[in-house]
Design a protein around this motif. Structure first.
Motif, PDB file in Angstrom:
ATOM      1  N   CYS A   1     -45.249 -43.269 -35.061  1.00 57.04           N
ATOM      2  CA  CYS A   1     -44.800 -44.120 -36.175  1.00 57.04           C
ATOM      3  C   CYS A   1     -43.328 -44.470 -36.036  1.00 57.04           C
ATOM      4  CB  CYS A   1     -45.042 -43.414 -37.504  1.00 57.04           C
ATOM      5  SG  CYS A   1     -46.774 -43.276 -37.965  1.00 57.04           S
ATOM      6  N   LEU A   2     -42.489 -43.468 -35.776  1.00 58.11           N
ATOM      7  CA  LEU A   2     -41.055 -43.716 -35.638  1.00 58.11           C
ATOM      8  C   LEU A   2     -40.782 -44.728 -34.527  1.00 58.11           C
ATOM      9  CD1 LEU A   2     -39.872 -40.024 -35.961  1.00 58.11           C
ATOM     10  CD2 LEU A   2     -39.506 -41.805 -37.665  1.00 58.11           C
ATOM     11  N   TYR A   3     -41.586 -44.667 -33.473  1.00 58.15           N
ATOM     12  CA  TYR A   3     -41.437 -45.573 -32.334  1.00 58.15           C
ATOM     13  C   TYR A   3     -41.686 -47.026 -32.744  1.00 58.15           C
ATOM     14  CZ  TYR A   3     -41.600 -46.490 -27.242  1.00 58.15           C
ATOM     15  OH  TYR A   3     -41.347 -46.902 -25.956  1.00 58.15           O
ATOM     16  N   ALA A   4     -42.387 -47.205 -33.878  1.00 57.52           N
ATOM     17  CA  ALA A   4     -42.739 -48.551 -34.340  1.00 57.52           C
ATOM     18  C   ALA A   4     -42.025 -48.941 -35.625  1.00 57.52           C
ATOM     19  CB  ALA A   4     -44.258 -48.623 -34.559  1.00 57.52           C
ATOM     20  N   MET A   5     -41.112 -48.105 -36.123  1.00 56.46           N
ATOM     21  CA  MET A   5     -40.480 -48.341 -37.421  1.00 56.46           C
ATOM     22  C   MET A   5     -39.092 -48.967 -37.278  1.00 56.46           C
ATOM     23  SD  MET A   5     -41.601 -44.851 -39.446  1.00 56.46           S
ATOM     24  CE  MET A   5     -40.223 -44.979 -40.598  1.00 56.46           C
ATOM     25  N   PRO A   6     -38.874 -50.140 -37.853  1.00 54.46           N
ATOM     26  CA  PRO A   6     -37.548 -50.776 -37.763  1.00 54.46           C
ATOM     27  C   PRO A   6     -36.413 -49.897 -38.286  1.00 54.46           C
ATOM     28  CG  PRO A   6     -39.178 -52.340 -38.572  1.00 54.46           C
ATOM     29  CD  PRO A   6     -39.864 -50.999 -38.519  1.00 54.46           C
ATOM     30  N   GLU A   7     -36.659 -49.141 -39.349  1.00 52.63           N
ATOM     31  CA  GLU A   7     -35.575 -48.339 -39.927  1.00 52.63           C
ATOM     32  C   GLU A   7     -35.154 -47.193 -39.009  1.00 52.63           C
ATOM     33  OE1 GLU A   7     -34.593 -46.014 -44.109  1.00 52.63           O
ATOM     34  OE2 GLU A   7     -35.975 -47.704 -44.098  1.00 52.63           O
ATOM     35  N   ALA A   8     -36.086 -46.684 -38.212  1.00 47.24           N
ATOM     36  CA  ALA A   8     -35.769 -45.578 -37.304  1.00 47.24           C
ATOM     37  C   ALA A   8     -35.167 -46.068 -35.992  1.00 47.24           C
ATOM     38  CB  ALA A   8     -37.031 -44.763 -37.016  1.00 47.24           C
ATOM     39  N   SER A   9     -35.465 -47.294 -35.622  1.00 38.07           N
ATOM     40  CA  SER A   9     -35.164 -47.795 -34.282  1.00 38.07           C
ATOM     41  C   SER A   9     -33.720 -47.621 -33.825  1.00 38.07           C
ATOM     42  CB  SER A   9     -35.565 -49.269 -34.187  1.00 38.07           C
ATOM     43  OG  SER A   9     -35.397 -49.754 -32.877  1.00 38.07           O
ATOM     44  N   PRO A  10     -32.709 -47.835 -34.673  1.00 39.76           N
ATOM     45  CA  PRO A  10     -31.323 -47.727 -34.170  1.00 39.76           C
ATOM     46  C   PRO A  10     -30.891 -46.308 -33.826  1.00 39.76           C
ATOM     47  CG  PRO A  10     -31.422 -49.008 -36.213  1.00 39.76           C
ATOM     48  CD  PRO A  10     -32.743 -48.318 -36.063  1.00 39.76           C
ATOM     49  N   PHE A  11     -31.709 -45.302 -34.159  1.00 40.81           N
ATOM     50  CA  PHE A  11     -31.209 -43.931 -34.122  1.00 40.81           C
ATOM     51  C   PHE A  11     -31.856 -43.045 -33.053  1.00 40.81           C
ATOM     52  CE2 PHE A  11     -30.837 -45.559 -38.500  1.00 40.81           C
ATOM     53  CZ  PHE A  11     -29.455 -45.636 -38.553  1.00 40.81           C
ATOM     54  N   PHE A  12     -32.622 -43.651 -32.140  1.00 41.31           N
ATOM     55  CA  PHE A  12     -33.143 -42.877 -31.009  1.00 41.31           C
ATOM     56  C   PHE A  12     -33.268 -43.787 -29.804  1.00 41.31           C
ATOM     57  CE2 PHE A  12     -36.986 -44.663 -32.824  1.00 41.31           C
ATOM     58  CZ  PHE A  12     -37.785 -44.937 -31.721  1.00 41.31           C
ATOM     59  N   ASN A  13     -33.368 -43.169 -28.629  1.00 37.40           N
ATOM     60  CA  ASN A  13     -33.328 -43.910 -27.373  1.00 37.40           C
ATOM     61  C   ASN A  13     -34.562 -43.749 -26.505  1.00 37.40           C
ATOM     62  OD1 ASN A  13     -30.518 -42.449 -28.009  1.00 37.40           O
ATOM     63  ND2 ASN A  13     -30.162 -44.580 -27.440  1.00 37.40           N
ATOM     64  N   LYS A  14     -35.378 -42.731 -26.788  1.00 39.77           N
ATOM     65  CA  LYS A  14     -36.578 -42.462 -25.988  1.00 39.77           C
ATOM     66  C   LYS A  14     -37.491 -41.572 -26.804  1.00 39.77           C
ATOM     67  CE  LYS A  14     -33.715 -40.796 -22.951  1.00 39.77           C
ATOM     68  NZ  LYS A  14     -32.459 -40.555 -23.722  1.00 39.77           N
ATOM     69  N   ALA A  15     -38.749 -41.439 -26.362  1.00 36.23           N
ATOM     70  CA  ALA A  15     -39.717 -40.703 -27.170  1.00 36.23           C
ATOM     71  C   ALA A  15     -40.761 -40.036 -26.292  1.00 36.23           C
ATOM     72  CB  ALA A  15     -40.394 -41.640 -28.169  1.00 36.23           C
ATOM     73  N   SER A  16     -41.359 -38.974 -26.829  1.00 32.51           N
ATOM     74  CA  SER A  16     -42.470 -38.283 -26.168  1.00 32.51           C
ATOM     75  C   SER A  16     -43.535 -37.961 -27.219  1.00 32.51           C
ATOM     76  CB  SER A  16     -41.980 -36.992 -25.502  1.00 32.51           C
ATOM     77  OG  SER A  16     -43.063 -36.306 -24.911  1.00 32.51           O
ATOM     78  N   ILE A  17     -44.755 -38.426 -26.974  1.00 33.29           N
ATOM     79  CA  ILE A  17     -45.886 -38.269 -27.894  1.00 33.29           C
ATOM     80  C   ILE A  17     -46.869 -37.298 -27.252  1.00 33.29           C
ATOM     81  CG2 ILE A  17     -47.792 -39.470 -29.036  1.00 33.29           C
ATOM     82  CD1 ILE A  17     -46.003 -42.042 -28.825  1.00 33.29           C
ATOM     83  N   GLU A  18     -47.040 -36.118 -27.828  1.00 32.11           N
ATOM     84  CA  GLU A  18     -47.722 -35.004 -27.177  1.00 32.11           C
ATOM     85  C   GLU A  18     -48.940 -34.542 -27.979  1.00 32.11           C
ATOM     86  OE1 GLU A  18     -43.138 -34.041 -26.220  1.00 32.11           O
ATOM     87  OE2 GLU A  18     -44.261 -32.677 -27.518  1.00 32.11           O
ATOM     88  N   SER A  19     -50.125 -34.695 -27.401  1.00 33.82           N
ATOM     89  CA  SER A  19     -51.365 -34.237 -28.030  1.00 33.82           C
ATOM     90  C   SER A  19     -51.488 -34.722 -29.466  1.00 33.82           C
ATOM     91  CB  SER A  19     -51.459 -32.698 -28.003  1.00 33.82           C
ATOM     92  OG  SER A  19     -51.561 -32.221 -26.686  1.00 33.82           O
TER      93      SER A  19
END
Length: 552
Positions: A234-252
């Motif tokens: 969800c965070l990976y797709a949320m405009p409000e979260a977008s400015p505050f992270f640079n990469k992601a890992s989705i596990e199980s």
């Protein structure tokens, strides 16, 4: 930063650094984790944007627990954005975990509370060095769990790999995901996503404050397992979260789709009916005790409605409301907003055995192939035979229970992970990396001789590098990882790859094979174990059968 000698405060200091991960009857308790008491070597004072806090330094790591990152979310703030966090005078001690979200009590943690916006930080030093920040989202579906679970203690990861680890508590269940947008007005906009919006508030806190903890606000990785993986989706797709992270890992926890507004609105109607509240009197929800709301929540499915296809099921989880979450995270495509952000995704090879253990269901481990077909037919109908034939061909030495575990594991977590990797690769933006975790535990499913293998949630202690030899005088700990000493190698491998990804955007580690980005030609997958290896187009025959029957 100010450090205080241990002798000044020794009579005040005794805390659990590794607490048991204990969930309610609908969750899990990872066996073997227990509270250990650690004494502070010294105390550490840090200035944050809201006031001064005091943590501890022990065994080469500075630890801060229970830092407030948001204001009140109880009373008239229930189902709304948090009240502003008020600055404080003096020094706030942050040496004990903060309250987890409303749920059944958790061993080794404070009593759950509506006001649960606390986070924990582990750092090698508060020295203004710009280390990668690993911002973890805990599992437990959307209804249980916390940022203080023992298996995900961040001290070893910080100490051994020179990173900063952050974990939040945030709203869960009915209090975090009850969709009121259509009946409650503008003050409650985004109500169906308060749980993930809380996490976004945590990311904003990191952006403002993590420099003081030796972290780099411009190099933040979000990651999470199970429900935490879906929250990360969800965070990976949320405009409000977008400015505050640079990469992601989705596990199980592949969050391909989330709850539709129509389903969320129907769930809300059912909640109001349970409480005998008419929609026009929805404000009465603000006066219902949290305990009573938890009782109502227990009448709904533990599994969020989007996770079970073709079943009339209602529960609580993020809502595709068109604003906070504009679209499904990975349907029909990977989110364009994160096109340039590298991604890892994958699953454990034997996910299902965890659920058999948790439910005390041993029925799958005595069946023959006739029994396997009988077991699968209610779900797959006439296709059950075709599925079994495919798996018997691809796994000629597998028993009926082996095949049932393989089928259940890939349909639970694997197909969604592959789907995410395929859609991300099609973007031709930042790379995506697909993995399978495959270290085999020697722990048996109770009541059987069947090994757990690589169950759901076992990766937590491995990727946090918490599968390590006990210190002198310390009793051995045994969780899902079992008792074989080679688990320490697998844990180091996994932690090294994850921290390599956090540091550079590429999952690289010394003495491990190069991990190529996923592509639609070779479809490379990294299998993580004591020996790591890249396997191209793994499970191709099996994936093809799922495609042929419309399940993928």
């Amino acid at each position: 930063m100010k450090s205080l000698n241990r002798r000044q405060f020794v009579t005040r200091m005794s805390l659990s650094a590794v607490a048991a991960a204990t969930f309610s009857k609908t969750g899990y308790s990872a066996p073997g984790y227990f509270a250990r008491t650690k004494m502070a070597e010294e105390f550490v004072d840090i200035e944050t944007s809201y006031g001064k806090i005091r943590g501890i330094r022990t065994e080469g790591v500075n630890i801060f627990k229970g830092i407030p990152y948001g204001g009140r979310i109880s009373g008239d703030r229930r189902f709304r954005r948090p009240a502003p966090l008020e600055p404080w005078a003096g020094v706030k001690e942050t040496i004990q975990l903060g309250a987890p979200a409303i749920q059944s009590p958790r061993r080794g943690e404070p009593d759950p509370s509506e006001d649960c916006l606390f986070l924990n930080v582990w750092t090698p030093a508060n020295d203004n060095k710009k280390r990668p920040v690993m911002f973890y989202n805990h599992g437990g579906g959307y209804v249980i769990g916390s940022g203080g679970s023992g298996g995900q203690d961040g001290a070893n990861l910080a100490r051994n790999f020179d990173v900063v680890v952050v974990e939040t508590n945030h709203r869960l269940g009915l209090l975090g995901f009850l969709y009121l947008d259509e009946i409650a007005g503008s003050d409650y906009a985004g109500s169906g996503n308060m749980g993930v919006l809380d996490i976004t508030e945590g990311l904003k806190w990191v952006n403002k404050n993590i420099v003081e903890f030796g972290g780099d606000p411009n190099n933040v990785m979000i990651w999470g397992e199970s429900g935490g993986g879906a929250k990360t989706s969800c965070l990976y797709a949320m405009p409000e979260a977008s400015p505050f992270f640079n990469k992601a890992s989705i596990e199980s926890g592949p969050g391909v789709r989330m709850t539709a507004r129509e389903t969320a609105a129907e769930t809300t109607a059912k909640v109001l009916k349970e409480l005998n509240i008419s929609p026009k009197d929805w404000r009465k929800l603000l006066d219902v005790s949290a305990v009573d709301l938890l009782t109502v929540q227990s009448k709904f499915s533990f599994v969020a409605p989007h996770l079970e296809k073709n079943k009339p099921m209602f529960g609580f989880g993020p809502v595709v409301d068109g604003i906070v979450l504009p679209n499904h995270p990975f349907d029909p495509t990977a989110p364009n907003i994160s096109r340039d952000k590298p991604l890892m995704t994958g699953w454990n090879e034997d996910e299902y055995t965890f659920f058999a253990w948790e439910r005390k269901d041993t029925s799958a481990f005595t069946m023959d192939f006739a029994g396997l077909q009988t077991r699968l037919e209610p779900q797959y109908g006439a296709d059950a035979k075709k599925i079994i034939e495919t798996y018997r061909k691809s796994r000629p030495n597998a028993s009926a229970p082996d095949i049932f575990v393989a089928i259940s594991s890939i349909t639970m977590m694997g197909l969604g992970s592959i789907d995410i990797a395929e859609k991300k690769a099609k973007q031709n933006g930042a790379p995506v990396y697909l993995y399978n975790f495959g270290y085999k535990s020697d722990m048996k499913i109770p009541g059987t001789d069947y090994p757990m293998g690589t169950p759901h949630a076992m990766d937590i202690s491995f990727k946090f590098n918490n599968e390590v030899p006990p210190k002198a005088g310390e009793p051995p700990r045994m969780g899902f990882g079992g008792s074989k000493p080679d688990r320490f190698i697998a844990s180091h491998n996994m932690a090294a790859l994850w921290t390599g990804f956090a540091r550079t955007g590429k999952p690289t580690a010394e003495n491990l094979p190069a991990w190529p980005a996923y592509n639609l030609k070779d479809r490379p997958t990294m299998r993580i174990d004591t020996k790591c290896e890249v396997i191209n187009d793994r499970f191709s025959e099996e994936v093809d059968v799922w495609k042929s029957i419309g399940k993928f």
